[in-house]
Design a protein around this motif. Structure first.
Motif, PDB file in Angstrom:
ATOM      1  N   GLU A  45       0.828  -1.203   0.000  1.00  0.00           N
ATOM      2  CA  GLU A  45       0.000   0.000   0.000  1.00  0.00           C
ATOM      3  C   GLU A  45       0.870   1.264   0.000  1.00  0.00           C
ATOM      4  O   GLU A  45       2.014   1.241   0.469  1.00  0.00           O
ATOM      5  N   PRO A  46       0.331   2.381  -0.515  1.00  0.00           N
ATOM      6  CA  PRO A  46       1.116   3.614  -0.622  1.00  0.00           C
ATOM      7  C   PRO A  46       1.773   4.067   0.677  1.00  0.00           C
ATOM      8  O   PRO A  46       2.913   4.549   0.663  1.00  0.00           O
TER       9      PRO A  46
ATOM     10  N   PRO B 179       2.717   2.927  -6.678  1.00  0.00           N
ATOM     11  CA  PRO B 179       1.999   1.748  -6.162  1.00  0.00           C
ATOM     12  C   PRO B 179       1.525   0.796  -7.247  1.00  0.00           C
ATOM     13  O   PRO B 179       1.441  -0.415  -7.023  1.00  0.00           O
TER      14      PRO B 179
ATOM     15  N   SER C  21      -5.874  -4.651  -3.426  1.00  0.00           N
ATOM     16  CA  SER C  21      -6.086  -3.207  -3.331  1.00  0.00           C
ATOM     17  C   SER C  21      -6.001  -2.613  -4.724  1.00  0.00           C
ATOM     18  O   SER C  21      -5.087  -2.950  -5.483  1.00  0.00           O
TER      19      SER C  21
ATOM     20  N   ASP D  60      -4.887   0.082  -5.499  1.00  0.00           N
ATOM     21  CA  ASP D  60      -3.655   0.857  -5.628  1.00  0.00           C
ATOM     22  C   ASP D  60      -2.583   0.083  -6.381  1.00  0.00           C
ATOM     23  O   ASP D  60      -1.714   0.667  -7.024  1.00  0.00           O
TER      24      ASP D  60
ATOM     25  N   THR E 101       1.140  -3.741   4.289  1.00  0.00           N
ATOM     26  CA  THR E 101      -0.286  -3.534   4.035  1.00  0.00           C
ATOM     27  C   THR E 101      -1.062  -3.518   5.337  1.00  0.00           C
ATOM     28  O   THR E 101      -0.687  -4.198   6.298  1.00  0.00           O
TER      29      THR E 101
ATOM     30  N   SER F 235     -13.217   4.662   2.917  1.00  0.00           N
ATOM     31  CA  SER F 235     -12.120   4.721   1.949  1.00  0.00           C
ATOM     32  C   SER F 235     -12.701   4.786   0.547  1.00  0.00           C
ATOM     33  O   SER F 235     -13.880   4.472   0.324  1.00  0.00           O
TER      34      SER F 235
ATOM     35  N   PRO G  58      -6.786   4.603  -9.153  1.00  0.00           N
ATOM     36  CA  PRO G  58      -5.801   5.586  -8.671  1.00  0.00           C
ATOM     37  C   PRO G  58      -5.150   6.403  -9.775  1.00  0.00           C
ATOM     38  O   PRO G  58      -4.637   7.495  -9.508  1.00  0.00           O
TER      39      PRO G  58
ATOM     40  N   ILE H  64      -2.615   9.594   3.265  1.00  0.00           N
ATOM     41  CA  ILE H  64      -3.277   8.718   2.299  1.00  0.00           C
ATOM     42  C   ILE H  64      -4.760   9.030   2.120  1.00  0.00           C
ATOM     43  O   ILE H  64      -5.443   8.334   1.370  1.00  0.00           O
TER      44      ILE H  64
ATOM     45  N   SER I 287      -4.059   7.385  -2.752  1.00  0.00           N
ATOM     46  CA  SER I 287      -4.376   6.006  -2.373  1.00  0.00           C
ATOM     47  C   SER I 287      -5.875   5.753  -2.350  1.00  0.00           C
ATOM     48  O   SER I 287      -6.662   6.608  -1.938  1.00  0.00           O
ATOM     49  N   CYS I 288      -6.259   4.546  -2.766  1.00  0.00           N
ATOM     50  CA  CYS I 288      -7.661   4.118  -2.691  1.00  0.00           C
ATOM     51  C   CYS I 288      -8.032   3.669  -1.280  1.00  0.00           C
ATOM     52  O   CYS I 288      -9.205   3.668  -0.911  1.00  0.00           O
TER      53      CYS I 288
END
Length: 752
Positions: A392-393, A417, A427, A429, A562, A658, A672, A700, A722-723
């Motif tokens: 993840e970012p 990402p 994800s 991302d 993550t 999110s 993204p 994020i 980021s998602c």
């Protein structure tokens, strides 16, 4: 021609300019004289040759005189040594005069050969006129070559200013910068950072035209390649460690299905005119230095999920017709890198690199960094990292991860990402690469096979069975239970289990096609086996996790980059397949287990099911789209060209949600690639909101709207777009896209 000559001249160092001048003059006048000679072939050959040599001699003397006069003086508005500003002015006049004479000569030739007279300006579009470079008369008047960053430029390229500052301090740290024309001026910084590294807008020296560097040579098209023998030659292990043995076996076993899928796919229009890429595949996990012993344990019950993914990736790249180099040992990698002089230079030009894409894993990425060192930057955007569980970012961004004390040995890579390719769509991302679920039986065979009152347990190692006896005791009252447990010690396997040991693919699939249930034990997480069972018609009992597992409450996920919350052993099966093929239950609730087994056994039919994205054709389609459209070397593009904008819907999520969940609730996928278009006040206020004030922040959650302070917050660091990530006070602005059912990585039309 004029623009190309002038651009090349401006970007050259003084010594290179001198020779360039000489070459330009000789080439232009030689070409002109040859053309004239061809037309007026009745002139004596000796006379034309004398004239040509005299022009070249006089040109050489003129250029040498200019060089001697201008070579060591402070000149022009730049007040810097060796900028040769006055020489530029003189040469500009000379080139313009020469090119004007060539135009006249061409007109004259056209009159002689065609009987028509062309207007010099006929073929010059108004757009070209507006986008012209600084002319000779402008230079003579002392006009400077302008490179000014506007506010719009800074919005589109937010990293440009920081890179400019770095260049101002460090451009003398390596000679390679000067070789690209960097001379300490802001203009040279912008030209380098735009054309070579891509951090600034691509501008001409006059600031009126964007420039684009092109790779030299013709573009080769990729064609479907179904020759298995040629692929096997690429998978010969030079160290005879049998590191590729399992991969070769899987590819060979599945080749007829692969080649048939590729042939079917080749009939689609979007498979035509595809560019052929040079691709390096480096399997770091198989190297001796990794310490993981994947090669040694591949036939002893070791983890095979990663090898499944590597096998299918290699098959895909080869079938799609790309040029592959495959390595697994550091020695091989070093040998390849030793032939890349650009690898030793910190200048991030990729024009010299003989590869377009590099597929590797985290181990391989670490090996690259150690061997390439200062030149790593130029390779970084070429990487595609096979990453089973995703990155993840927040974990990928090294400084952010450090500040928030979440930096792990897997994270902190500072890649985009989307450069991480996962086995399942964990994800949005990351990029979903996937794999192919092997099928030894076709659907007709599976449906015609008579199913027995039996179940197969998903657990090939004894430790996976520990503490599961009560759960299995409930199931064994209804069906006969079979296992495929490796080794001789089975301390945790109940005595009533019929164990077959490790089976080959064909025998395992036959066993699954004869069984009604595939029993999950809770581990391993997210493997390929449940999809194989479902494809053979068995119903998967998927253990639910209460509370969900994450990197704080599960030793397995500790250190993984993550914050995913695993709600079950196989979230993909739970979310994207579901009943009647998957039942997600709490295996500690024995009553729920009993009712679930009874419900499954009361079924009239056990139909096979396999999502298209896990078929050979589905993976070929998805990876072809990635290879043709994903370009991680294009930094900070304001509007993403792929996926196309018409596939995107902008949604303002509820506070505390999110973007991943916001899009999912609308049956869409967070995209993204399109966050940058929403990262401004105008996009937020389009959602019927009014910003009390506008701030930038690095986390994020942004872009977002704070429901408490009424502030609009945009993202200050693009690597953190980021998602995932939610905050109770923030409504996130989310780019959501459509997707093809059974191929969620692609929007409708994105396969083209």
């Amino acid at each position: 021609m004029k623009k190309a000559l002038w651009r090349l001249f401006c970007r050259s160092s003084f010594s290179r300019r001198f020779w360039l001048i000489l070459v330009i003059i000789c080439v232009i006048w030689s070409a002109a004289l040859v053309n004239v000679t061809l037309i007026f072939n009745d002139r004596p050959e000796k006379e034309s040759e004398v004239l040509k040599m005299e022009i070249i001699r006089l040109s050489e003397e003129y250029v040498k005189a200019l060089a001697n006069e201008n070579g060591n003086m402070v000149d022009g508005p730049y007040a810097g040594r060796f900028t040769a500003y006055d020489l530029k002015k003189t040469m500009a006049v000379l080139l313009e005069s020469m090119l004007e004479r060539l135009h006249r000569l061409e007109n004259f030739i056209n009159v002689v050969t065609n009987g028509t007279m062309l207007n010099n300006t006929q073929n010059i579009s108004s757009k070209d006129k507006q986008a012209s470079f600084i002319l000779a008369k402008d230079l003579i008047m002392g006009i400077k070559e302008e490179c000014i960053l506007t506010e719009e430029d800074i919005k589109m390229y937010p990293n440009c200013r920081s890179k400019m500052y770095w260049m101002s301090k460090m451009w003398k740290s390596d000679n390679c910068y000067a070789s690209y024309g960097v001379d300490g001026s802001d203009c040279s910084f912008i030209m380098y950072l735009s054309e070579v590294e891509g951090f600034c807008p691509k501008k001409a020296w006059s600031g009126s035209k964007q420039l684009k560097l092109k790779d030299g040579g013709p573009v080769n098209n990729a064609n479907i390649n179904v020759s298995l023998s040629s692929l096997m030659q690429l998978l010969i292990d030079p160290n005879e460690r049998q590191g590729y043995a399992w991969i070769r076996m899987r590819i060979t076993r599945m080749w007829s299905r692969w080649s048939a899928a590729a042939t079917r796919l080749s009939k689609h229009d979007y498979m035509a005119n595809r560019s052929k890429k040079k691709i390096l595949v480096h399997l770091g996990l198989l190297s001796k230095q990794s310490g993981w012993k994947f090669a040694e344990n591949q036939f002893k019950g070791g983890p095979l999920g990663e090898l499944v993914q590597w096998s299918d990736l290699i098959s895909t790249l080869y079938l799609l017709g790309h040029d592959l180099t495959i390595t697994s040992e550091v020695e091989q990698l070093v040998e390849i890198l030793s032939h890349l002089p650009a690898a030793k230079s910190p200048c991030q030009s990729r024009k010299e690199l003989p590869v377009h894409i590099i597929y590797t894993d985290i181990v391989g990425l670490t090996q690259f960094k150690k061997r390439v060192k200062g030149g790593y930057g130029k390779f970084s955007c070429l990487f595609r990292i096979l990453d089973s569980f995703g990155t993840e970012p927040a974990f990928n961004h090294r400084n952010f991860a450090k500040q928030n004390k979440i930096l792990t040995s897997w994270g902190g890579q500072d890649l985009l990402p989307r450069q991480f390719f996962t086995m399942f769509p964990h994800s949005p991302d990351n990029s979903f690469m996937g794999f192919v679920v092997e099928q030894h039986l076709n659907n007709t065979d599976v449906q015609s096979t008579k199913r027995k009152q039996q179940a197969v347990v998903y657990g090939k190692n004894d430790y996976m069975w520990k503490g599961k006896e009560k759960y299995l005791n409930v199931i064994k009252d209804f069906v006969e239970i079979h296992g495929t447990v490796a080794g001789d010690k089975h301390e945790n396997v109940p005595k009533y289990v019929i164990n077959h040991g490790i089976l080959n693919g064909a025998d395992l699939h036959k066993l699954l096609s004869e069984s009604k249930i595939f029993i999950g034990l809770g581990f391993p997480f997210e493997g390929p086996a449940p999809l194989e069972a479902i494809a053979n018609g068995a119903v998967y009992i998927n253990p639910k996790f209460i509370p969900p597992l994450n990197n704080k409450n599960s030793p397995f996920f500790k250190g993984k980059p993550t914050q995913r919350q695993l709600t079950s052993q196989h979230p993909y099966a739970e979310e994207f397949i579901g009943e009647p093929h998957v039942y997600t239950v709490s295996i500690d609730d024995l009553d729920e287990v009993k009712k679930t087994v009874q419900k499954i056994l009361n079924k009239d039919e056990f139909k096979p099911y396999l999502p298209y994205e896990y078929t050979e054709e589905g993976m070929l389609q998805r990876m072809n789209a990635y290879i043709q459209h994903q370009d991680f070397c294009l930094f900070d593009a304001k509007i993403s060209k792929w996926p196309p904008l018409d596939a995107i819907t902008t949604i303002l999520g509820p506070a505390g949600k999110s973007c991943r969940d916001t899009c999912s609730e609308k049956n869409l996928i967070c995209e993204p690639n399109h966050f940058l278009e929403l990262n401004n006040q105008e996009a937020i206020e389009k959602q019927n909101l009014k910003c009390s004030n506008m701030i930038k922040s690095s986390n994020i959650y942004y872009p977002a709207y704070n429901i408490k302070t009424k502030q609009c917050i945009t993202q200050a660091d693009n690597l953190l777009l980021s998602c995932v990530g939610s905050n109770e006070q923030l409504q996130r602005l989310c780019p959501c896209r459509s997707y093809i059912k059974g191929q969620i990585a692609l929007c409708i039309g994105c396969e083209r």
